[in-house]
Design a protein around this motif. Structure first.
Motif, PDB file in Angstrom:
ATOM      1  N   THR A 165      -3.096  11.098  -2.802  1.00 53.60           N
ATOM      2  CA  THR A 165      -2.440  11.057  -1.487  1.00 53.60           C
ATOM      3  C   THR A 165      -1.072  11.720  -1.566  1.00 53.60           C
ATOM      4  OG1 THR A 165      -3.565   8.987  -0.947  1.00 53.60           O
ATOM      5  CG2 THR A 165      -1.573   9.498   0.317  1.00 53.60           C
TER       6      THR A 165
ATOM      7  N   ASP B 157       3.169  -8.015 -11.701  1.00 51.92           N
ATOM      8  CA  ASP B 157       3.552  -8.293 -13.082  1.00 51.92           C
ATOM      9  C   ASP B 157       4.229  -7.102 -13.745  1.00 51.92           C
ATOM     10  OD1 ASP B 157       2.614 -10.860 -13.030  1.00 51.92           O
ATOM     11  OD2 ASP B 157       0.605 -10.318 -13.728  1.00 51.92           O
TER      12      ASP B 157
ATOM     13  N   HIS C  77      -9.677   3.740   1.586  1.00 52.49           N
ATOM     14  CA  HIS C  77      -9.497   3.393   0.172  1.00 52.49           C
ATOM     15  C   HIS C  77      -9.326   1.888  -0.008  1.00 52.49           C
ATOM     16  CE1 HIS C  77      -8.101   3.446  -3.959  1.00 52.49           C
ATOM     17  NE2 HIS C  77      -7.065   2.732  -3.576  1.00 52.49           N
TER      18      HIS C  77
ATOM     19  N   THR D  59      -9.493  -7.714  -7.743  1.00 49.77           N
ATOM     20  CA  THR D  59      -8.768  -7.182  -8.907  1.00 49.77           C
ATOM     21  C   THR D  59      -7.290  -6.959  -8.627  1.00 49.77           C
ATOM     22  OG1 THR D  59      -9.402  -4.957  -8.213  1.00 49.77           O
ATOM     23  CG2 THR D  59     -10.775  -6.013  -9.900  1.00 49.77           C
ATOM     24  N   LEU D  60      -6.929  -6.827  -7.364  1.00 49.92           N
ATOM     25  CA  LEU D  60      -5.536  -6.507  -7.056  1.00 49.92           C
ATOM     26  C   LEU D  60      -4.698  -7.734  -6.733  1.00 49.92           C
ATOM     27  CD1 LEU D  60      -5.955  -3.255  -4.930  1.00 49.92           C
ATOM     28  CD2 LEU D  60      -5.426  -3.460  -7.358  1.00 49.92           C
TER      29      LEU D  60
ATOM     30  N   HIS E  26      -5.940   7.295  -6.397  1.00 51.89           N
ATOM     31  CA  HIS E  26      -5.782   7.377  -4.942  1.00 51.89           C
ATOM     32  C   HIS E  26      -4.325   7.623  -4.560  1.00 51.89           C
ATOM     33  CE1 HIS E  26      -6.131   6.513  -0.673  1.00 51.89           C
ATOM     34  NE2 HIS E  26      -5.130   5.661  -0.817  1.00 51.89           N
TER      35      HIS E  26
ATOM     36  N   ASP F 175       1.844  -3.063  -9.864  1.00 54.79           N
ATOM     37  CA  ASP F 175       0.666  -3.175 -10.727  1.00 54.79           C
ATOM     38  C   ASP F 175      -0.650  -3.053  -9.959  1.00 54.79           C
ATOM     39  OD1 ASP F 175       0.442  -5.650  -9.537  1.00 54.79           O
ATOM     40  OD2 ASP F 175       0.601  -6.805 -11.383  1.00 54.79           O
ATOM     41  N   LYS F 176      -0.539  -2.790  -8.662  1.00 53.65           N
ATOM     42  CA  LYS F 176      -1.723  -2.453  -7.870  1.00 53.65           C
ATOM     43  C   LYS F 176      -1.880  -0.934  -7.777  1.00 53.65           C
ATOM     44  CE  LYS F 176      -0.888  -6.804  -6.731  1.00 53.65           C
ATOM     45  NZ  LYS F 176       0.129  -7.572  -7.458  1.00 53.65           N
TER      46      LYS F 176
ATOM     47  N   GLN G 207       5.082  -8.683  -5.453  1.00 46.95           N
ATOM     48  CA  GLN G 207       4.416  -9.682  -6.286  1.00 46.95           C
ATOM     49  C   GLN G 207       3.604  -8.888  -7.297  1.00 46.95           C
ATOM     50  OE1 GLN G 207       2.354 -13.813  -5.416  1.00 46.95           O
ATOM     51  NE2 GLN G 207       1.024 -12.177  -4.746  1.00 46.95           N
TER      52      GLN G 207
ATOM     53  N   GLN H 170      -2.073  -0.532   3.152  1.00 47.78           N
ATOM     54  CA  GLN H 170      -2.123  -1.298   1.895  1.00 47.78           C
ATOM     55  C   GLN H 170      -2.217  -2.792   2.147  1.00 47.78           C
ATOM     56  OE1 GLN H 170       1.803  -0.192   0.537  1.00 47.78           O
ATOM     57  NE2 GLN H 170       1.021   1.357  -0.888  1.00 47.78           N
TER      58      GLN H 170
ATOM     59  N   ARG I 265      -6.123  -0.960 -11.902  1.00 43.69           N
ATOM     60  CA  ARG I 265      -7.483  -0.962 -11.375  1.00 43.69           C
ATOM     61  C   ARG I 265      -7.990   0.474 -11.257  1.00 43.69           C
ATOM     62  NH1 ARG I 265     -11.402  -0.366  -7.869  1.00 43.69           N
ATOM     63  NH2 ARG I 265     -12.607  -2.175  -7.179  1.00 43.69           N
ATOM     64  N   ARG I 266      -9.232   0.655 -11.645  1.00 40.14           N
ATOM     65  CA  ARG I 266      -9.848   1.972 -11.590  1.00 40.14           C
ATOM     66  C   ARG I 266      -9.737   2.548 -10.167  1.00 40.14           C
ATOM     67  NH1 ARG I 266     -14.511   2.817 -10.015  1.00 40.14           N
ATOM     68  NH2 ARG I 266     -15.050   0.622 -10.244  1.00 40.14           N
ATOM     69  N   GLY I 267      -9.230   3.729 -10.093  1.00 36.59           N
ATOM     70  CA  GLY I 267      -9.154   4.419  -8.801  1.00 36.59           C
ATOM     71  C   GLY I 267      -7.861   4.201  -8.042  1.00 36.59           C
ATOM     72  N   SER I 268      -7.068   3.195  -8.477  1.00 34.28           N
ATOM     73  CA  SER I 268      -5.878   2.859  -7.692  1.00 34.28           C
ATOM     74  C   SER I 268      -4.790   3.929  -7.827  1.00 34.28           C
ATOM     75  CB  SER I 268      -5.346   1.487  -8.099  1.00 34.28           C
ATOM     76  OG  SER I 268      -4.968   1.482  -9.468  1.00 34.28           O
TER      77      SER I 268
ATOM     78  N   ARG J  97      -2.659   6.667   7.933  1.00 36.19           N
ATOM     79  CA  ARG J  97      -2.897   7.906   7.213  1.00 36.19           C
ATOM     80  C   ARG J  97      -4.369   8.013   6.855  1.00 36.19           C
ATOM     81  NH1 ARG J  97      -3.858  11.102   3.099  1.00 36.19           N
ATOM     82  NH2 ARG J  97      -2.295  12.646   2.466  1.00 36.19           N
TER      83      ARG J  97
ATOM     84  N   GLN K 258       0.181   0.885  -6.237  1.00 29.16           N
ATOM     85  CA  GLN K 258       0.718   1.275  -4.930  1.00 29.16           C
ATOM     86  C   GLN K 258       2.177   1.713  -5.025  1.00 29.16           C
ATOM     87  OE1 GLN K 258       0.357  -2.606  -3.120  1.00 29.16           O
ATOM     88  NE2 GLN K 258      -1.508  -2.062  -2.032  1.00 29.16           N
ATOM     89  N   ARG K 259       2.522   2.763  -4.295  1.00 26.01           N
ATOM     90  CA  ARG K 259       3.939   3.021  -4.025  1.00 26.01           C
ATOM     91  C   ARG K 259       4.398   1.997  -2.995  1.00 26.01           C
ATOM     92  NH1 ARG K 259       4.742   8.336  -1.356  1.00 26.01           N
ATOM     93  NH2 ARG K 259       6.969   8.122  -1.810  1.00 26.01           N
ATOM     94  N   PHE K 260       5.722   1.804  -2.879  1.00 24.68           N
ATOM     95  CA  PHE K 260       6.214   0.854  -1.878  1.00 24.68           C
ATOM     96  C   PHE K 260       7.576   1.224  -1.306  1.00 24.68           C
ATOM     97  CE2 PHE K 260       8.952  -0.945  -5.070  1.00 24.68           C
ATOM     98  CZ  PHE K 260       8.218  -0.896  -6.252  1.00 24.68           C
TER      99      PHE K 260
ATOM    100  N   PHE L 173       5.472 -12.722   2.773  1.00 21.40           N
ATOM    101  CA  PHE L 173       5.177 -11.415   2.197  1.00 21.40           C
ATOM    102  C   PHE L 173       5.127 -10.335   3.281  1.00 21.40           C
ATOM    103  CE2 PHE L 173       4.646 -11.600  -2.316  1.00 21.40           C
ATOM    104  CZ  PHE L 173       4.585 -12.958  -2.565  1.00 21.40           C
TER     105      PHE L 173
ATOM    106  N   ARG M 209       8.491  -8.930   3.910  1.00 21.94           N
ATOM    107  CA  ARG M 209       9.074  -8.120   2.842  1.00 21.94           C
ATOM    108  C   ARG M 209       8.703  -6.642   2.949  1.00 21.94           C
ATOM    109  NH1 ARG M 209       8.084 -11.650  -2.684  1.00 21.94           N
ATOM    110  NH2 ARG M 209       8.294 -13.693  -1.739  1.00 21.94           N
TER     111      ARG M 209
END
Lengths: 496, 496
Positions: free
Chosen positions: B387, B336, A383, A398-399, B383, B311-312, B334, A314, B377-380, A377, B314-316, A329, A332
């Motif tokens: 996964t 929103d 992606h 966009t991200l 994905h 907001d991307k 980071q 990511q 975002r489309r596809g985020s 992975r 993504q898991r974290f 960042f 983090r």
């Protein structure tokens, strides 16, 4: 001269235990770096007698080791900003610096800095500091030409640019190569030497402060040539003794995240003794957990076309930010590895010029190949890069909102650099905590009451810079010289 | 009785300015919560006369407001652990707690805690604290039955389980509902009341410490019924006055990240006055930036089958960690928006039982629909969920190492809860910084020299808990009662 077997910086000595004074002056200053030098000049010019104590054999401090870029602007612009066509507003500078300092911002201090920063430029020029009226366009950590003005932070990057009109504020001295620090301190030292009101004591270690029954700071005990000297300072003592980046115990206690760094940025005197002395007389140290741990991955600026990923494949930050923010960042992430990925084309002669020193962790003729080589992975990097490349084509990240100017299709072959802390990459670090002070440089206690007679400036104080995520080059020397000057003026006024 | 117009906690009073003593005792204790109560009992049982000063009209402190789970184990297990078939090793507990405390761990303090925690259980039992020999299997923040033992941290989750054998260590009192805190403090209060050596002064505010010329703490000034009383304490003063979660100015200065929280966890007395008093006599406050800001998204435990994204898309973090750790990672983003995504099936009667209070941000019959509804975002999200679902099928979270027991295919329809700080979700918070102490409870200065006559325990001290990312329920009351007891014993020994 008294002789005490055990002296620790955080235990002040009582005036009533002082038999006699060895030195009497208006203002005593600890540390002859950028902050201490400017404090001495300002105090002397305000009519005070000054004694400057430096533990090393020469002036310099961490300022001399730095590039001595100085972060200045606002008020319509410094002479250089104006000459280069940048009309810098105080508001834009204030907004940017407040964002940089984050929730722990000292609004009053930042406002004062921004409102008087252009005048500070003029003051430095009056001391003889040379700035050329030229703009260095290239994205760089430091300016290796004698050009002056450059972007040294994240002014043009998200989220800063959305709130504050970008303007370059890093002012580099007119000197070739990375030689700003030594030149700056040479000029400051000459200014100190030509002022009769200032006496410099080199190879003199400040041991502990002296307080009276009213809990005012009235002097300082120093050691010179194996003898302890009691120094009485009518106006007070200004601590300009640097930070604590060289004190491992303090780092562990206060700023454990700095353990991810590899090279401490500072001088051997940055042992925190100034901060400890201030704490010992009731001053409060704040923001002690914060520090700068950076991944200086540019120059070459073309590295900015790359992306930074964690071991999940990511991205997590816009890569066009200042390297210190990128490093913040990176730290983090809960991730065993961090990779910087660029095209072979952008990579170019990276090894010749980069400051990063990271090892190549993998290369790939295709994204899939690189993904496999890095042990990521399956599908994760594919992606991420597909998304990124789509965004490049559309001209919008966009991200993470990386600026379109740094968005270029990541076309294999690709290179991955391992920038994981502890695996070879260069991660410089320094502290961002210190004594809480008013904008005047007066040290305050936990309830923000002034400790009479005590001042701090430079990294011994907690200045306008509060976070690694918002650090910009030039803010340290900017803050040190600015805060030193103010503290010098304030202590001189108190002496008279 | 003296009368000083201005008294601030961080300005101690000099013994020589005290005209007469109103109260003389062996040990003075500030604050009658879990720490102060245990300190009083331990000091009295060690033969000391004790005065306990509490600003409120009754005992309780933050302990009474809590669930009073107590984190204990090691030494082969407490009686309850053993009865429930858990053979808890001191090493495993030590490894876990060291990981929890992170780089700022106090190894000596944690070792002492782990080695003596099972004995602490026995001590609490000897006071009459009831623990049932039963295990509560369900993943929960607190135990609402009268069962005792439960997992209250991230023991079974990555990365902890890879290094320390998991064991439940949260000990809940034998009482139905969330009533452990009041019951615990009732028992402690009864124990205090039946000891003649202890005098409790309610509605009495501690104002400032009293020090002698040798910089020893010799007493404390309190205010009772509008009069200042000078209290002499032969053995010293123990500060058990809580943290600073109710002091907005201190929060902003020291722990700005807590501003993301919505509900302070503590009592109105948590104003930081104990910490300030300690700092005023040379004690050092450490770890002041750290605090707990949590996203208590379970129960129901079935929420753990969900995923947390930024907001991307993504898991974290592995979502099977303790909610405080999840909250900590959420704050590092980071982003929103933060969303918790579960299947409609898992969501169930969420609104009836959850503590989260988050609003539904979107639903989707397909992942694509939810992705669009959330403005991702489309596809985020597609994905991320593809996964995740692949990993569920394979029984291994390849990215974040969530335990297989919580990996169930995220089959639409799906629900997204908006857990962004500031948008309705409940984010409790409290502070994790305080006075640095030795394991004995003795307060130390920045160079770790003891401030004679001063002790701190509970949240006024910086105890075994150092990070939000490693917090586990029961560590606060565990640390408070354990450190209070030790400080009481130490102060009593000094008095005799």
């Amino acid at each position: 001269m008294s002789d005490h077997p055990k002296t620790s910086p955080s235990k002040p000595r009582a005036e009533k235990d002082i038999d006699s004074w060895d030195i009497e002056t208006d203002v005593a200053i600890v540390g002859f770096g950028g902050a201490g030098g400017c404090a001495a000049i300002a105090a002397a010019d305000a009519g005070a007698e000054v004694c400057l104590f430096e533990v090393a054999s020469a002036s310099g401090g961490s300022t001399a080791l730095s590039s001595a870029e100085i972060y200045m602007g606002g008020s319509g612009g410094t002479r250089v900003q104006q000459a280069c066509g940048f009309d810098d507003s105080t508001d834009a500078m204030f907004t940017y610096m407040m964002m940089c300092a984050g929730p722990q911002a000292d609004e009053q201090k930042i406002r004062n800095y921004c409102e008087n920063s252009a005048a500070h430029f003029d003051w430095l020029v009056s001391l003889g500091v040379p700035f050329k009226d030229s703009f260095h366009k290239e994205r760089a950590i430091m300016c290796l030409t004698d050009d002056c003005l450059l972007y040294t932070g994240s002014e043009k990057a998200y989220p800063f640019a959305e709130h504050a009109k970008p303007c370059p504020r890093g002012h580099n001295l007119e000197v070739e190569g990375d030689n700003g620090g030594p030149l700056f301190m040479k000029i400051v030292t000459e200014n100190v030497e030509k002022r009769d009101a200032i006496t410099v004591h080199y190879e003199t270690r400040a041991l502990t402060l002296i307080t009276n029954d009213a809990e005012e700071v009235v002097g300082i005990v120093v050691r010179q040539n194996q003898k302890e000297l009691n120094v009485r300072a009518k106006g007070g003592v200004i601590l300009c003794a640097g930070g604590f980046v060289m004190n491992e115990e303090m780092l562990k206690k206060y700023a454990p995240k700095l353990s991810a760094g590899t090279v401490p940025i500072g001088n051997p005197g940055d042992t925190g003794s100034g901060i400890l002395m201030g704490m010992g007389v009731g001053g409060v140290a704040i923001n002690m957990h914060e520090g700068f741990v950076s991944l200086p991955y540019y120059p070459p600026a073309s590295m900015t076309y790359g992306i930074l990923i964690n071991d999940k494949g990511q991205r997590f930050v816009n890569e066009d930010v200042y390297h210190g923010r990128l490093g913040d960042f990176a730290l983090r992430q809960q991730s065993d590895r961090l990779y910087f990925i660029v095209t072979v084309e952008q990579y170019g002669d990276y090894e010749q010029v980069s400051y990063l020193g990271a090892e190549v962790a993998g290369t790939g003729e295709t994204v899939e190949e690189l993904e496999e080589e890095l042990g990521l992975r399956r599908g994760s990097l594919v992606h991420t890069i597909n998304t990124y490349n789509e965004d490049c084509a559309a001209g919008e990240d966009t991200l993470f909102h990386k600026s379109a100017e740094w968005m270029i299709h990541l076309k294999p072959p690709l290179v991955a650099l391992d920038v994981t802390p502890g695996r070879g990459a260069f991660l410089p670090y320094f502290t961002l905590g210190g004594l809480d002070t008013l904008p005047t440089g007066e040290v305050v206690n936990p309830e923000r009451t002034v400790v009479p007679g005590l001042y701090a400036a430079g990294r011994t104080a907690c200045g306008v810079v509060r976070t690694a995520a918002g650090y910009s080059s030039g803010m340290s020397v900017g803050d040190a010289t600015f805060s030193g000057k103010l503290a010098g003026m304030q202590a001189a006024a108190r002496a008279s």
